[in-house]
Scaffold this motif. Structure first.
Motif, short mmCIF file in Angstrom:
data_model
loop_
_atom_site.label_atom_id
_atom_site.label_comp_id
_atom_site.label_asym_id
_atom_site.label_seq_id
_atom_site.Cartn_x
_atom_site.Cartn_y
_atom_site.Cartn_z
N ALA A 95 72.25 64.69 61.24
CA ALA A 95 73.53 63.81 61.46
C ALA A 95 74.39 64.21 62.71
CB ALA A 95 74.21 63.90 60.22
N TYR A 96 75.03 63.13 63.28
CA TYR A 96 75.67 63.30 64.47
C TYR A 96 77.13 63.58 64.17
CZ TYR A 96 71.32 62.33 66.76
OH TYR A 96 69.71 61.95 66.98
N ARG A 97 77.67 63.43 62.98
CA ARG A 97 79.01 63.90 62.66
C ARG A 97 79.14 64.77 61.56
NH1 ARG A 97 83.43 60.49 58.99
NH2 ARG A 97 85.01 61.78 59.65
N TYR A 98 79.86 65.78 61.83
CA TYR A 98 80.15 66.89 60.57
C TYR A 98 81.78 66.87 60.75
CZ TYR A 98 75.17 67.92 60.61
OH TYR A 98 73.83 67.78 60.61
N ARG A 145 85.17 66.37 61.51
CA ARG A 145 85.76 66.28 62.92
C ARG A 145 85.01 66.45 64.21
NH1 ARG A 145 91.34 65.63 62.48
NH2 ARG A 145 91.91 66.77 64.28
N VAL A 146 83.64 66.84 63.79
CA VAL A 146 82.96 67.27 64.99
C VAL A 146 81.93 66.31 65.14
CG1 VAL A 146 81.50 69.22 66.02
CG2 VAL A 146 83.25 69.72 64.86
N CYS A 147 81.68 65.83 66.42
CA CYS A 147 80.52 64.82 66.66
C CYS A 147 79.76 65.23 67.64
CB CYS A 147 81.21 63.33 66.97
SG CYS A 147 82.01 62.39 65.62
N PHE A 148 78.48 65.31 67.52
CA PHE A 148 77.47 65.29 68.50
C PHE A 148 76.80 64.30 69.48
CE2 PHE A 148 77.70 68.94 65.43
CZ PHE A 148 77.53 70.36 66.15
N ALA A 149 76.50 64.81 70.63
CA ALA A 149 76.00 63.62 71.47
C ALA A 149 75.05 64.11 72.55
CB ALA A 149 77.14 62.85 72.16
N GLY A 188 71.86 59.81 76.09
CA GLY A 188 73.20 60.58 75.99
C GLY A 188 74.23 59.54 76.28
N PHE A 189 73.99 58.60 77.44
CA PHE A 189 75.15 57.70 78.01
C PHE A 189 75.25 56.50 76.48
CE2 PHE A 189 74.15 58.79 82.26
CZ PHE A 189 75.32 59.04 82.47
N ASP A 190 74.26 56.29 75.95
CA ASP A 190 74.37 55.39 74.76
C ASP A 190 75.07 56.05 73.61
OD1 ASP A 190 72.98 53.40 76.38
OD2 ASP A 190 71.05 53.94 75.41
N ASP A 191 75.17 57.22 73.57
CA ASP A 191 75.78 57.75 72.41
C ASP A 191 77.24 57.83 72.78
OD1 ASP A 191 73.46 58.99 71.41
OD2 ASP A 191 73.65 60.75 72.00
N ASP A 247 81.04 57.54 60.84
CA ASP A 247 79.68 57.64 60.37
C ASP A 247 78.59 56.40 60.80
OD1 ASP A 247 80.42 59.83 58.64
OD2 ASP A 247 81.24 58.36 57.07
N THR A 248 79.14 55.37 61.16
CA THR A 248 78.07 54.51 61.83
C THR A 248 77.67 54.76 62.92
OG1 THR A 248 79.80 53.26 62.90
CG2 THR A 248 79.51 52.46 60.69
N TYR A 249 78.42 55.60 63.80
CA TYR A 249 77.98 56.29 65.07
C TYR A 249 76.94 57.02 65.08
CZ TYR A 249 77.42 60.08 68.53
OH TYR A 249 76.83 60.99 69.23
#
Ligand SMILES: Cc1cc2nc3c(=O)[nH]c(=O)nc-3n(C[C@H](O)[C@H](O)[C@H](O)COP(=O)(O)OP(=O)(O)OC[C@H]3O[C@@H](n4cnc5c(N)ncnc54)[C@H](O)[C@@H]3O)c2cc1C
Length: 154
Positions: free
Chosen positions: A18-21, A23-27, A45-48, A70-72
């Motif tokens: 997952a890319y959200r944990y 308050r931390v989002c990964f891109a 990465g740009f699209d993220d 979460d939709t991110y």
């Protein structure tokens, strides 16, 4: 010429679950890596960032619930799998794993001069074309929440 330093490159695709944990989002590469042959590493990465930036702004400004983030994760994970599949096919083309793939590559290259579309890779963001629904739904939600707070600004 002495290249000085050489190494073996192994194409591989990796992603976080997952890319959200919280308050931390990964891109970008912190979230996923793709084979270089797919030419989607930096592009994705740009699209993220494109997907995440406006959602963060809406949540921080109180125009949308935190669940919007979460939709991110869902949308960009979906995009990763599409990109990884494209990169796998590109890797097979660039580095044929068998005689069959090699024959296919030779045939495609022999046609490329006449059919230019064969050598025009698409580097655009697949998540916007294939899974636009959550983004549109939450944009509409955020818009109506803003209108409810500021009825004068319709
Ligand atoms: C040979 C090659 C060809 C490529 N070709 C393409 C292409 O044609 N198209 C494409 O879209 N992509 C391509 N890519 C992929 C693309 O380069 C990467 O996907 C992209 O650079 C990732 O960007 P990023 O900002 O997410 O991560 P990075 O570029 O890895 O940036 C992360 C940064 O964080 C820094 N950092 C790390 N740890 C810390 C720390 N603890 N504190 C502070 N700073 C830190 C690093 O030094 C680095 O500067 C290619 C990659 C390679 C290797």
């Amino acid at each position: 010429m002495d290249p000085g330093l050489t190494s073996i490159y192994r194409a591989g695709a990796l992603t976080l679950d997952a890319y959200r944990y919280g308050r931390v989002c990964f891109a970008g590469n912190a979230a996923h890596t793709l084979p270089i042959f797919g030419v989607r590493g930096l592009n994705s990465g740009f699209d993220d960032a494109d997907n995440l930036a406006w959602k963060l702004a809406y949540v921080v400004a109180g125009h949308a619930p935190a669940a919007l983030l979460d939709t991110y994760s869902d949308e960009r994970l979906h995009a990763f799998h599409l990109n990884a599949e494209g990169a796998r096919r590109s890797t097979e083309f660039m580095s044929p794993p068998s005689r069959g793939f090699d024959l296919f590559r030779e045939a495609a290259l022999s046609l490329a001069q006449e059919h230019r579309a064969i050598c025009q890779p698409d580097q655009s963001a697949p998540d916007r074309r294939l899974s636009p629904t959550p983004t549109r739904r939450f944009r509409a939600l955020a818009q109506s929440s803003r209108r409810a707070r500021n009825p004068a600004r319709r």
